[in-house]
Design a protein around this motif. Structure first.
Motif, PDB file in Angstrom:
ATOM      1  N   ALA A  45       0.897  -1.156  -0.419  1.00  0.00           N
ATOM      2  CA  ALA A  45       0.393  -0.002   0.134  1.00  0.00           C
ATOM      3  C   ALA A  45       0.819   1.221   0.025  1.00  0.00           C
ATOM      4  O   ALA A  45       2.228   1.361   0.291  1.00  0.00           O
ATOM      5  N   LYS A  57      -4.293   3.569  -0.022  1.00  0.00           N
ATOM      6  CA  LYS A  57      -4.714   3.330  -1.273  1.00  0.00           C
ATOM      7  C   LYS A  57      -3.753   1.793  -1.674  1.00  0.00           C
ATOM      8  O   LYS A  57      -2.130   2.009  -1.453  1.00  0.00           O
ATOM      9  N   GLY A  58      -3.913   0.444  -2.165  1.00  0.00           N
ATOM     10  CA  GLY A  58      -2.889  -0.935  -2.046  1.00  0.00           C
ATOM     11  C   GLY A  58      -3.599  -1.912  -2.559  1.00  0.00           C
ATOM     12  O   GLY A  58      -4.720  -2.016  -2.939  1.00  0.00           O
ATOM     13  N   ARG A  59      -3.035  -3.055  -1.957  1.00  0.00           N
ATOM     14  CA  ARG A  59      -3.624  -4.246  -3.252  1.00  0.00           C
ATOM     15  C   ARG A  59      -3.908  -5.221  -1.652  1.00  0.00           C
ATOM     16  O   ARG A  59      -2.562  -5.109  -1.082  1.00  0.00           O
ATOM     17  N   ASP A  61      -2.841  -9.241  -1.166  1.00  0.00           N
ATOM     18  CA  ASP A  61      -3.199 -10.649  -2.098  1.00  0.00           C
ATOM     19  C   ASP A  61      -3.066 -11.976  -1.178  1.00  0.00           C
ATOM     20  O   ASP A  61      -2.929 -11.712   0.094  1.00  0.00           O
ATOM     21  N   ALA A  82      -7.887 -11.935  -4.616  1.00  0.00           N
ATOM     22  CA  ALA A  82      -7.087 -10.612  -4.074  1.00  0.00           C
ATOM     23  C   ALA A  82      -8.216  -9.413  -3.873  1.00  0.00           C
ATOM     24  O   ALA A  82      -9.284  -9.706  -3.872  1.00  0.00           O
ATOM     25  N   GLU A  84      -8.795  -5.065  -3.696  1.00  0.00           N
ATOM     26  CA  GLU A  84      -7.625  -3.378  -4.325  1.00  0.00           C
ATOM     27  C   GLU A  84      -8.696  -2.660  -3.470  1.00  0.00           C
ATOM     28  O   GLU A  84      -9.754  -2.780  -3.085  1.00  0.00           O
ATOM     29  N   ASP A  86      -8.671   1.781  -1.667  1.00  0.00           N
ATOM     30  CA  ASP A  86      -7.959   2.647  -2.135  1.00  0.00           C
ATOM     31  C   ASP A  86      -9.371   4.438  -0.905  1.00  0.00           C
ATOM     32  O   ASP A  86     -10.741   3.502  -1.094  1.00  0.00           O
ATOM     33  N   HIS A  99     -12.888   3.511  -2.852  1.00  0.00           N
ATOM     34  CA  HIS A  99     -13.333   2.026  -3.799  1.00  0.00           C
ATOM     35  C   HIS A  99     -13.190   0.238  -2.971  1.00  0.00           C
ATOM     36  O   HIS A  99     -11.756   1.300  -2.838  1.00  0.00           O
ATOM     37  N   LEU A 103     -10.895  -9.225  -6.226  1.00  0.00           N
ATOM     38  CA  LEU A 103     -10.387 -10.096  -7.809  1.00  0.00           C
ATOM     39  C   LEU A 103     -10.321 -11.775  -7.429  1.00  0.00           C
ATOM     40  O   LEU A 103      -9.899 -11.743  -6.657  1.00  0.00           O
ATOM     41  N   LYS A 108     -14.124  -9.425 -11.245  1.00  0.00           N
ATOM     42  CA  LYS A 108     -13.682  -8.164 -10.184  1.00  0.00           C
ATOM     43  C   LYS A 108     -15.458  -7.919  -9.932  1.00  0.00           C
ATOM     44  O   LYS A 108     -16.288  -7.399 -10.296  1.00  0.00           O
TER      45      LYS A 108
END
Length: 219
Positions: A45, A57-59, A61, A82, A84, A86, A99, A103, A108
């Protein structure tokens, strides 16, 4: 790095055992019965914005996580998945999720919402799947008894995070040309069409149709 008043692309790289993270979450949120979960989550992030009101903001996994929620979702270890995200924290108390995307490549499911981080943690959330083909889910990922078909959902949820009984759901979910395994039947129900409308505590069946013997069942 920060200049004392703002973050400037601070990078975060974190990993955590799924069971440990679940234990931390269920202390604050009424998550219901614990699913079968194991493996390691990894997050990358970036933090920007004013100190005290950061944007993250990031991901997250989830490929190295195995998850099984009976009759809802099965995700084996190493199946791609994953989250995602924000989000921005305002006034130190309100988390606005601009957001969030769940995923299952290439699928999505998108969402957004707000969470008040004090008191009973009031929240609102909106989720939209678009038209989702079950056949496009990665190998090994199973949606409960659903074996084929398309799903399309647009849902709104609100309530208090700490009190599951307060959660209210509204919106529409449509399932077309589906195949559903039913306990006690030798073969799945095929060519099923179901449309459900959620209205707070009520669920309305707007459409239900599938072959039954030599005819069709329609509601």
């Amino acid at each position: 790095m920060t200049d004392g008043t703002a973050y400037s692309d601070v990078k975060l790289n974190l990993s955590a055992e799924a069971t440990e993270l679940w234990s931390l979450l269920e202390k604050e949120i009424d998550l219901g019965p614990r699913p079968d979960v194991g493996g390691t989550m990894r997050m990358q992030a970036t933090v920007t914005g004013v100190v005290g009101e950061p944007r993250v903001k990031g991901r997250l996994d989830l490929e190295s996580v195995a998850l099984r929620i009976p009759n809802v979702l099965t995700k084996p270890l190493y199946a791609p998945a994953a989250v995602e995200f924000d989000a921005r924290l305002s006034g130190g108390r309100v988390l606005t999720i601009r957001h969030m995307g769940l995923l299952f490549p290439p699928i999505k499911i998108a969402g957004a919402g707000t969470v008040h981080l004090s008191g009973d943690m009031d929240f609102t959330a909106d989720v939209s799947s678009g038209t989702l083909s079950v056949k496009k889910l990665p190998a090994g990922i199973v949606l409960g008894p659903i074996k084929a078909g398309t799903l399309d959902a647009a849902l709104h949820m609100e309530g208090q995070m700490k009190e599951r009984s307060s959660w209210r759901l509204s919106g529409l979910m449509r399932f077309d040309r589906g195949a559903i395994e039913v306990e006690g039947l030798n073969e799945p129900i095929r060519d099923a069409f179901v449309t459900l409308r959620f209205d707070q505590e009520d669920i309305q069946i707007q459409r239900m149709a599938f072959p039954l013997g030599d005819g069709d069942l329609r509601v």
